[in-house]
Motif scaffolding. Sequence first.
Motif, short mmCIF file in Angstrom:
data_model
loop_
_atom_site.label_atom_id
_atom_site.label_comp_id
_atom_site.label_asym_id
_atom_site.label_seq_id
_atom_site.Cartn_x
_atom_site.Cartn_y
_atom_site.Cartn_z
N LEU A 1 0.44 -1.56 -0.16
CA LEU A 1 0.27 -0.02 0.32
C LEU A 1 0.87 1.35 -0.16
CD1 LEU A 1 -2.61 0.89 0.48
CD2 LEU A 1 -2.61 1.24 2.42
N TRP A 2 2.46 1.46 0.68
CA TRP A 2 2.78 2.45 0.52
C TRP A 2 3.44 2.86 -1.10
CZ3 TRP A 2 8.01 4.02 -0.84
CH2 TRP A 2 8.29 3.11 -1.60
N LEU A 3 2.96 2.24 -2.23
CA LEU A 3 2.87 2.67 -3.38
C LEU A 3 1.70 3.48 -3.62
CD1 LEU A 3 4.07 -0.99 -5.40
CD2 LEU A 3 5.40 1.17 -4.74
N SER A 4 1.32 3.67 -3.15
CA SER A 4 -0.62 4.27 -2.79
C SER A 4 -0.46 5.98 -1.85
CB SER A 4 -1.46 3.75 -2.90
OG SER A 4 -2.55 4.83 -3.32
N GLU A 5 -0.14 4.94 -0.80
CA GLU A 5 -0.25 5.66 0.06
C GLU A 5 1.37 7.47 1.03
OE1 GLU A 5 -2.78 6.98 0.51
OE2 GLU A 5 -4.41 5.99 1.04
N GLY A 6 2.62 6.34 0.54
CA GLY A 6 3.74 6.84 0.86
C GLY A 6 3.36 7.71 -1.04
N PHE A 7 3.75 7.50 -1.42
CA PHE A 7 3.48 8.14 -2.71
C PHE A 7 2.82 9.60 -2.78
CE2 PHE A 7 6.35 5.29 -4.70
CZ PHE A 7 6.62 4.98 -5.52
N ALA A 8 1.60 9.44 -2.33
CA ALA A 8 0.70 10.45 -2.66
C ALA A 8 1.14 11.54 -1.06
CB ALA A 8 -1.01 10.33 -2.05
N GLY B 1 6.69 7.96 2.96
CA GLY B 1 7.19 8.80 2.63
C GLY B 1 8.41 9.41 2.56
N TRP B 2 8.45 9.04 3.68
CA TRP B 2 10.18 9.09 3.73
C TRP B 2 11.12 7.99 3.00
CZ3 TRP B 2 13.56 12.25 6.29
CH2 TRP B 2 13.66 12.94 7.05
N VAL B 3 10.63 7.25 2.49
CA VAL B 3 11.39 6.31 1.85
C VAL B 3 11.70 6.95 0.27
CG1 VAL B 3 11.77 4.47 0.79
CG2 VAL B 3 11.07 4.41 2.92
N LEU B 4 11.31 7.43 0.44
CA LEU B 4 11.22 8.38 -1.51
C LEU B 4 11.98 9.22 -0.77
CD1 LEU B 4 7.41 8.09 -3.05
CD2 LEU B 4 9.13 7.15 -3.71
N HIS B 5 11.73 10.64 -0.20
CA HIS B 5 12.98 11.69 0.43
C HIS B 5 13.98 10.69 0.51
CE1 HIS B 5 13.75 15.31 1.85
NE2 HIS B 5 12.97 14.98 3.07
N MET B 6 13.93 10.08 1.04
CA MET B 6 15.50 9.19 1.57
C MET B 6 15.90 8.63 0.16
SD MET B 6 15.93 7.84 4.70
CE MET B 6 14.57 6.74 4.53
N LEU B 7 15.26 7.91 -0.86
CA LEU B 7 15.74 8.22 -2.51
C LEU B 7 16.03 9.18 -3.01
CD1 LEU B 7 16.10 5.45 -4.22
CD2 LEU B 7 13.55 5.97 -4.54
N ARG B 8 15.18 10.27 -3.06
CA ARG B 8 15.43 11.29 -3.52
C ARG B 8 17.05 11.27 -3.66
NH1 ARG B 8 12.73 16.72 -2.41
NH2 ARG B 8 13.19 17.90 -4.39
N ALA C 1 19.24 -2.74 -4.02
CA ALA C 1 17.88 -3.91 -2.84
C ALA C 1 18.32 -3.52 -1.63
CB ALA C 1 19.55 -4.71 -4.28
N PRO C 2 19.81 -2.99 -1.51
CA PRO C 2 20.45 -3.29 0.41
C PRO C 2 19.61 -2.06 1.03
CG PRO C 2 22.60 -3.24 -0.80
CD PRO C 2 21.13 -3.32 -1.99
N PHE C 3 19.13 -0.57 0.39
CA PHE C 3 18.06 0.52 0.29
C PHE C 3 16.99 0.27 0.85
CE2 PHE C 3 15.07 3.94 -0.80
CZ PHE C 3 15.67 4.71 0.39
N PHE C 4 16.19 -1.23 -0.06
CA PHE C 4 14.92 -1.44 0.16
C PHE C 4 14.44 -1.88 1.03
CE2 PHE C 4 14.59 1.02 -3.64
CZ PHE C 4 12.52 1.51 -4.19
N LYS C 5 15.76 -2.76 0.94
CA LYS C 5 15.91 -4.07 2.24
C LYS C 5 15.58 -3.40 2.90
CE LYS C 5 17.87 -8.35 3.87
NZ LYS C 5 19.18 -9.16 3.67
N VAL D 1 16.56 15.00 6.60
CA VAL D 1 16.97 14.22 5.04
C VAL D 1 17.34 13.16 5.42
CG1 VAL D 1 17.85 15.87 2.97
CG2 VAL D 1 19.90 14.75 4.77
N GLN D 2 17.04 12.48 6.38
CA GLN D 2 17.24 11.47 7.15
C GLN D 2 16.18 10.85 8.31
OE1 GLN D 2 19.22 8.96 5.72
NE2 GLN D 2 18.61 7.46 7.16
N LEU D 3 15.73 9.69 7.95
CA LEU D 3 14.99 9.05 8.53
C LEU D 3 15.58 8.22 9.76
CD1 LEU D 3 11.77 8.42 9.77
CD2 LEU D 3 12.40 5.59 8.36
N PHE D 4 15.49 9.48 11.46
CA PHE D 4 15.96 8.54 12.02
C PHE D 4 15.15 8.56 14.32
CE2 PHE D 4 18.31 12.11 11.66
CZ PHE D 4 18.22 13.06 13.21
#
Length: 533
Positions: free
Chosen positions: A321-328, A388-395, A437-441, A525-528
């Motif tokens: 679901l994060w592909l929907s709600e995290g993105f939005a 959302g934070w995953v996308l922010h860190m990926l960016r 792969a390490p990032f998403f894992k 820019v980092q989740l912690f």
Amino acid sequence: MRLILACLIFCNFIMCITAQDFYPHNEAIDIKQYVFQLDLNDSTDVIYGNAAIEVLFKKSITSFALDLVQKDAEKGMTVHQLLENGEAVSFQQKNDRVEIQCSSPSKSNEKRTYQIKYSGIPKDGLVISANKHGRRTFFGDNWPNRAHNWLPCIDHPSDKAKVDFIITAPDHYQVVANGFQMEETNLLDGTKRTHWRETIPLPMKVVVIGVAEFAVQYVGKVNEVPVYSWIFTDDREAGFYDYRIATKVLDFFQSHVAPYPYKKLANVQSKTRFGGMENASTIFYFENSVTGKREHEPLIAHEIAHQWFGNSASERYWHHLWLSEGFATYFTNLYLEHAYGKDKLKARMQEERDKVVKFTARSLRPVVDTSVKDYMKLLNPNSYQKGGWVLHMLRNKIGDDYFWEGIRSYYQRYQVGNAVTEDFQRVMEEVSGTNLAPFFKQWIYTAGHPQLNYSYNFDEKKNELVVSIKQIQGQLFEFPLEIGIYQEGQVLPQIETIQINQKKQEFRFPIQQAPSSVKIDPNVVQLFEIVED
């Protein structure tokens, strides 16, 4: 023993990536189109339905099932007749499904149309109630899998179909639904027939009707997409003002992601149980979203972002679901950054980081959590704020150019389709040339986040700042971390980026004098989370 344990951990990780949800998928059929004819009235909550459903058979089978909540003592649906290409066939209502016997074994790539005549009082999904002004209304509210309370269907996001609604209701109502309006006719018996058609295949979670006494405003066009506001008549002036901002939001997403996927955008004051519900082309907002003060711009942005992510490019299984709600969630922040500047983004990300921290303290679960059976429980900060934070860190990991190119490529590949996290990861890897792969894992399939304890001191002999950082949580996380070194009288800090890859590390930075302060992650820019040792 260590090798066996490592293999078990790896196998569990692979299962998390590939696992389906708990829906009984039937890969032998694909619904191509629904035509729902519904009769509504003011004397009872009983709805009378006649559904024509076009089914594509992918292989030879003799029976299949559709979802439909059956009647109990008071509520639910009773099927009165079921036809296959105009001829009666055997059926049985059982376990909130309609089991249908084909008249003959189907052939591969054969299409048949099934007509289902039914009636009943919806247990859920179609909210029949009075609005805050005491006026009777009917609002579809299907998420996640509540459509089959009032519509026979495949109630899962992996099956998308075109949809028509033909609604007959007392003529004091106006009707809004997905797609574009084909007909509105006042009938001689005091009812009105309204026909809406959506030609873009939709998942049932965002298929909807709204029936109420509305004031309707044509707001204008954004890149040839007409935008409308549908407001309770009592709230006309305030609602028209509040919802007009949707044109600004729509323009941002069209220019940054892709052309709008549908033929209209209607923003509708409604009785949804949610703050907003992103129904395709026909967004429902909670009735108190209308204040005349434009207090819900982020909500409007969130639901409009869903038109691309969640509606058009949809999660294949609920656990993604994060592909929907995290993105939005994150694309709301990107819009607000565009409209109001980077400080707005930083403030939003800080607020959302706090929500993730509080949620994790209560529930230590990964973002893709395949153990969840009650899909309502997926509406949590993991799916929204952490996604959302995953996308922010990926960016920040791959850079703005690759991030936006990857987002557009992902949407182009999966629009009007379905994806899982692995699909999104693959696209971002192709675009950026980076092994993610390490990032998403670490951030999607692993529960929790870094819990850091840090201290610093100034080494006067060596003119060095010494920063010590410890990870307190059990799982080791590896990530970049910015250190902001502030000096008296300086507005901007000296930024140093370090790589955290051990449980305890010490870093030294040459500086001329003792700092006035040292802050971790000044640019947010980092989740912690910061914890005491």
